[in-house]
Motif scaffolding. Structure first.
Motif, short mmCIF file in Angstrom:
data_model
loop_
_atom_site.label_atom_id
_atom_site.label_comp_id
_atom_site.label_asym_id
_atom_site.label_seq_id
_atom_site.Cartn_x
_atom_site.Cartn_y
_atom_site.Cartn_z
N LEU A 47 -79.75 -5.08 1.13
CA LEU A 47 -78.59 -5.19 2.02
C LEU A 47 -79.01 -5.57 3.44
O LEU A 47 -78.17 -5.96 4.25
CB LEU A 47 -77.82 -3.87 2.05
N GLY A 48 -80.28 -5.46 3.74
CA GLY A 48 -80.77 -5.79 5.08
C GLY A 48 -80.22 -4.86 6.15
O GLY A 48 -80.00 -5.29 7.28
N LEU A 49 -80.02 -3.59 5.81
CA LEU A 49 -79.41 -2.65 6.74
C LEU A 49 -80.28 -2.39 7.96
O LEU A 49 -81.47 -2.09 7.84
CB LEU A 49 -79.13 -1.32 6.03
N LYS A 50 -79.65 -2.51 9.14
CA LYS A 50 -80.33 -2.22 10.40
C LYS A 50 -79.36 -1.46 11.31
O LYS A 50 -78.14 -1.64 11.20
CB LYS A 50 -80.75 -3.51 11.10
N VAL A 51 -79.90 -0.63 12.18
CA VAL A 51 -79.07 0.09 13.14
C VAL A 51 -78.24 -0.91 13.94
O VAL A 51 -78.74 -1.95 14.37
CB VAL A 51 -79.96 0.94 14.08
N GLY A 52 -76.95 -0.61 14.07
CA GLY A 52 -76.03 -1.48 14.81
C GLY A 52 -75.24 -2.43 13.93
O GLY A 52 -74.24 -3.00 14.38
N ASP A 53 -75.67 -2.61 12.67
CA ASP A 53 -74.95 -3.49 11.75
C ASP A 53 -73.62 -2.87 11.35
O ASP A 53 -73.47 -1.65 11.32
CB ASP A 53 -75.75 -3.71 10.46
N GLU A 54 -72.64 -3.72 11.04
CA GLU A 54 -71.41 -3.24 10.43
C GLU A 54 -71.66 -3.07 8.94
O GLU A 54 -72.34 -3.88 8.31
CB GLU A 54 -70.26 -4.23 10.65
N ALA A 55 -71.12 -2.00 8.37
CA ALA A 55 -71.27 -1.73 6.94
C ALA A 55 -70.08 -0.89 6.50
O ALA A 55 -69.32 -0.36 7.33
CB ALA A 55 -72.58 -0.99 6.66
N TYR A 56 -69.91 -0.77 5.21
CA TYR A 56 -68.83 0.04 4.64
C TYR A 56 -69.42 1.25 3.94
O TYR A 56 -70.40 1.13 3.20
CB TYR A 56 -68.03 -0.77 3.61
N ALA A 57 -68.80 2.40 4.16
CA ALA A 57 -69.09 3.60 3.37
C ALA A 57 -68.01 3.63 2.29
O ALA A 57 -66.83 3.75 2.60
CB ALA A 57 -69.02 4.85 4.23
N VAL A 58 -68.41 3.48 1.05
CA VAL A 58 -67.45 3.42 -0.06
C VAL A 58 -67.59 4.68 -0.88
O VAL A 58 -68.68 5.02 -1.35
CB VAL A 58 -67.71 2.18 -0.95
N VAL A 59 -66.47 5.39 -1.04
CA VAL A 59 -66.46 6.65 -1.79
C VAL A 59 -65.65 6.44 -3.05
O VAL A 59 -64.48 6.07 -3.01
CB VAL A 59 -65.85 7.79 -0.96
N LYS A 60 -66.27 6.68 -4.19
CA LYS A 60 -65.58 6.57 -5.48
C LYS A 60 -65.84 7.86 -6.23
O LYS A 60 -66.97 8.15 -6.62
CB LYS A 60 -66.11 5.37 -6.26
N ALA A 61 -64.83 8.67 -6.35
CA ALA A 61 -65.00 9.96 -7.03
C ALA A 61 -63.73 10.33 -7.77
O ALA A 61 -62.62 9.98 -7.37
CB ALA A 61 -65.32 11.05 -6.00
N SER A 62 -63.90 11.04 -8.86
CA SER A 62 -62.72 11.45 -9.63
C SER A 62 -62.16 12.78 -9.10
O SER A 62 -61.03 13.14 -9.40
CB SER A 62 -63.08 11.60 -11.10
N ASP A 63 -62.96 13.51 -8.31
CA ASP A 63 -62.51 14.79 -7.77
C ASP A 63 -62.83 14.87 -6.29
O ASP A 63 -63.88 14.43 -5.85
CB ASP A 63 -63.23 15.97 -8.46
N VAL A 64 -61.89 15.42 -5.54
CA VAL A 64 -62.12 15.72 -4.14
C VAL A 64 -61.80 17.19 -3.96
O VAL A 64 -60.73 17.65 -4.34
CB VAL A 64 -61.24 14.86 -3.22
N MET A 65 -62.74 17.94 -3.41
CA MET A 65 -62.54 19.36 -3.20
C MET A 65 -62.13 19.61 -1.75
O MET A 65 -62.56 18.89 -0.85
CB MET A 65 -63.79 20.14 -3.53
N VAL A 66 -61.29 20.60 -1.55
CA VAL A 66 -60.84 21.00 -0.22
C VAL A 66 -61.20 22.47 -0.03
O VAL A 66 -61.01 23.27 -0.95
CB VAL A 66 -59.31 20.80 -0.07
N ALA A 67 -61.71 22.83 1.14
CA ALA A 67 -62.09 24.22 1.41
C ALA A 67 -61.66 24.61 2.81
O ALA A 67 -61.49 23.76 3.68
CB ALA A 67 -63.60 24.38 1.27
N VAL A 68 -61.44 25.89 2.99
CA VAL A 68 -61.13 26.43 4.32
C VAL A 68 -61.93 27.70 4.52
O VAL A 68 -62.40 28.31 3.55
CB VAL A 68 -59.63 26.73 4.48
N ASP A 69 -62.11 28.11 5.77
CA ASP A 69 -62.78 29.38 6.08
C ASP A 69 -61.77 30.51 6.07
O ASP A 69 -60.64 30.37 6.39
CB ASP A 69 -63.47 29.31 7.45
#
Length: 69
Positions: A47-69
């Motif tokens: 991907l040639g990743l370097k600091v300062g580059d634009e990139a996408y964080a892609v999240v693909k998951a079947s479950d998302v958990m939610v928590a509270v204190d």
């Protein structure tokens, strides 16, 4: 880019720390909000990743958990 994942967050690469096999990539997707991922070292290199580059964080998951204190 077309992708089936619904959660693709565009941001700026803040750091890329490569190890022997993997690399940790940190992407700032909003001021003060970072997403980190561990990918293969070869993927980071391809991907040639370097600091300062634009990139996408892609999240693909079947479950998302939610928590509270």
């Amino acid at each position: 880019m077309k992708i089936s994942a619904r959660n693709a967050m565009k941001g700026t690469v803040k750091s890329v720390v490569s190890g022997m096999v993997t690399a940790e990539v940190v992407i700032e997707v909003a001021p003060g909000l970072e997403v980190s991922a561990v990918i293969t070292k070869s993927s980071a290199e391809n991907l040639g990743l370097k600091v300062g580059d634009e990139a996408y964080a892609v999240v693909k998951a079947s479950d998302v958990m939610v928590a509270v204190d």
